[in-house]
Design an enzyme around this catalytic site. Structure first.
Site, PDB file in Angstrom:
ATOM      1  CE  LYS A  96      -2.235  -0.818   3.891  1.00  0.00           C
ATOM      2  NZ  LYS A  96      -1.751  -2.125   4.383  1.00  0.00           N
ATOM      3  NE  ARG A 127      -3.887  -1.175  10.161  1.00  0.00           N
ATOM      4  CZ  ARG A 127      -2.837  -0.578   9.581  1.00  0.00           C
ATOM      5  NH1 ARG A 127      -2.932   0.633   9.080  1.00  0.00           N
ATOM      6  NH2 ARG A 127      -1.696  -1.215   9.492  1.00  0.00           N
ATOM      7  NE  ARG A 136       7.573  -2.366   5.929  1.00  0.00           N
ATOM      8  CZ  ARG A 136       6.279  -2.127   6.105  1.00  0.00           C
ATOM      9  NH1 ARG A 136       5.492  -1.934   5.050  1.00  0.00           N
ATOM     10  NH2 ARG A 136       5.759  -2.108   7.305  1.00  0.00           N
ATOM     11  NE  ARG A 166       6.458   0.068  10.232  1.00  0.00           N
ATOM     12  CZ  ARG A 166       5.246   0.041   9.702  1.00  0.00           C
ATOM     13  NH1 ARG A 166       5.048   0.623   8.522  1.00  0.00           N
ATOM     14  NH2 ARG A 166       4.253  -0.540  10.308  1.00  0.00           N
ATOM     15  NE  ARG A 221       2.456  -4.492  11.514  1.00  0.00           N
ATOM     16  CZ  ARG A 221       3.465  -4.210  10.674  1.00  0.00           C
ATOM     17  NH1 ARG A 221       4.676  -4.682  10.913  1.00  0.00           N
ATOM     18  NH2 ARG A 221       3.252  -3.453   9.630  1.00  0.00           N
TER      19      ARG A 221
HETATM   20  P1  AMP Z   1       1.107   0.853   9.172  1.00  0.00           P
HETATM   21  O1  AMP Z   1       2.269   1.770   8.985  1.00  0.00           O
HETATM   22  O2  AMP Z   1      -0.063   1.220   8.309  1.00  0.00           O
HETATM   23  O3  AMP Z   1       1.471  -0.608   9.041  1.00  0.00           O
HETATM   24  O4  AMP Z   1       0.597   1.062  10.684  1.00  0.00           O
HETATM   25  C1  AMP Z   1       1.446   0.791  11.778  1.00  0.00           C
HETATM   26  C2  AMP Z   1       0.632   0.666  13.050  1.00  0.00           C
HETATM   27  O5  AMP Z   1      -0.049   1.887  13.308  1.00  0.00           O
HETATM   28  C3  AMP Z   1      -0.454  -0.392  13.020  1.00  0.00           C
HETATM   29  O6  AMP Z   1       0.031  -1.697  13.334  1.00  0.00           O
HETATM   30  C4  AMP Z   1      -1.410   0.152  14.089  1.00  0.00           C
HETATM   31  O7  AMP Z   1      -0.915  -0.095  15.385  1.00  0.00           O
HETATM   32  C5  AMP Z   1      -1.350   1.652  13.836  1.00  0.00           C
HETATM   33  N1  AMP Z   1      -2.354   2.114  12.856  1.00  0.00           N
HETATM   34  C6  AMP Z   1      -2.126   2.657  11.634  1.00  0.00           C
HETATM   35  N2  AMP Z   1      -3.274   2.959  11.018  1.00  0.00           N
HETATM   36  C7  AMP Z   1      -4.265   2.599  11.869  1.00  0.00           C
HETATM   37  C8  AMP Z   1      -5.688   2.624  11.802  1.00  0.00           C
HETATM   38  N3  AMP Z   1      -6.326   3.100  10.717  1.00  0.00           N
HETATM   39  N4  AMP Z   1      -6.378   2.166  12.868  1.00  0.00           N
HETATM   40  C9  AMP Z   1      -5.763   1.693  13.974  1.00  0.00           C
HETATM   41  N5  AMP Z   1      -4.432   1.607  14.090  1.00  0.00           N
HETATM   42  C10 AMP Z   1      -3.679   2.049  13.055  1.00  0.00           C
END
Ligand code: AMP
Length: 217
Positions: free
Chosen positions: A17, A92, A131, A163, A174
């Site tokens: 994404k 999400r 990554r 990360r 996750r």
């Molecule tokens: P990402 O970078 O999109 O993989 O997001 C990293 C982390 O941020 C996720 O594992 C969640 O803990 C939090 N996070 C990001 N976007 C959301 C969302 N829309 N709702 C809830 N938690 C989120």
């Protein structure tokens, strides 16, 4: 008012994404809104929100909807979102998807496209654990599939970092959270005319992007 390019990118963590959103920004001409990036910025800035969010992010859990929804509501009202935006990592949960519909309705806007990247679990673990992203410009690499020219360094000269939530234990959590809370969002949008699925598991970044471009054009 129906010409805004409001695009949702859906799919498991590591499905591409963020990489695709960054490529789209130039062609579609609208900003990327990554809730994950926004939360990481808050964490780096040491804000209250950043501190609260960290507790969930480090364990691979979702940050509570209340915290996310206010953040998105503020962001989509910014002037650069006037012609549209690409949502990467939001919604999400089904509750977030319903709240997004309400937010857009209140602004006289509607979704333009929902693009779902379908990638199998074993491929996700491979992708996420390899990554790396640039501390300076955010560009994303993979140590095997998309390596930088010089180890640990981005093309821009910035340092490449892993990360903290991309280790195998947190990645597996996750994925569990994705299946339980986020996969139902696919059904929420599926069947509506604006929903498109890309089987991204065996395709390279450019091949996937060719399809994304057709859909988002
Ligand atoms: P990402 O970078 O999109 O993989 O997001 C990293 C982390 O941020 C996720 O594992 C969640 O803990 C939090 N996070 C990001 N976007 C959301 C969302 N829309 N709702 C809830 N938690 C989120």
């Amino acid at each position: 008012m129906a010409n805004e390019k409001i695009i949702v990118l859906l799919g498991p963590p590591g499905c591409g994404k963020g990489t695709q959103a960054k490529m789209m920004v130039k062609d579609v001409g609208v900003p990327q809104i990554s809730t994950g990036d926004m939360l990481r910025e808050q964490r780096s800035a040491g804000t209250d929100l950043g501190r609260k969010a960290s507790e969930y992010m480090d364990k691979g859990e979702l940050v509570p909807d209340e915290l996310i929804l206010d953040m998105v509501k503020d962001r989509i009202r910014k002037p650069d979102c006037k012609t549209g935006f690409i949502l990467d990592g939001f919604p999400r949960t089904v509750r977030q998807a319903a709240a997004l519909d309400k937010m857009l309705g209140g602004l006289g806007l509607a979704l333009w496209r929902v693009i779902y990247f379908d990638v199998p679990d074993d491929e996700i673990v491979r992708r996420l654990t390899g990554r790396r992203s640039c501390k300076a410009c955010g560009k994303i690499y993979h140590i095997i599939f998309n390596p930088p020219h010089s180890e640990g360094k981005c093309a821009c000269g910035g340092e490449l970092l892993q990360r903290p939530d991309d280790n195998e234990k947190v990645v597996k959590e996750r994925l569990k959270v994705y299946i339980k809370d986020t996969a139902p969002v696919i059904d929420y949008y599926g069947g509506k005319g604006k929903f498109f699925k890309i089987e991204g598991g065996n395709m390279g970044i450019e091949q996937v992007y060719a399809k994304v471009k057709e859909i988002a054009a």
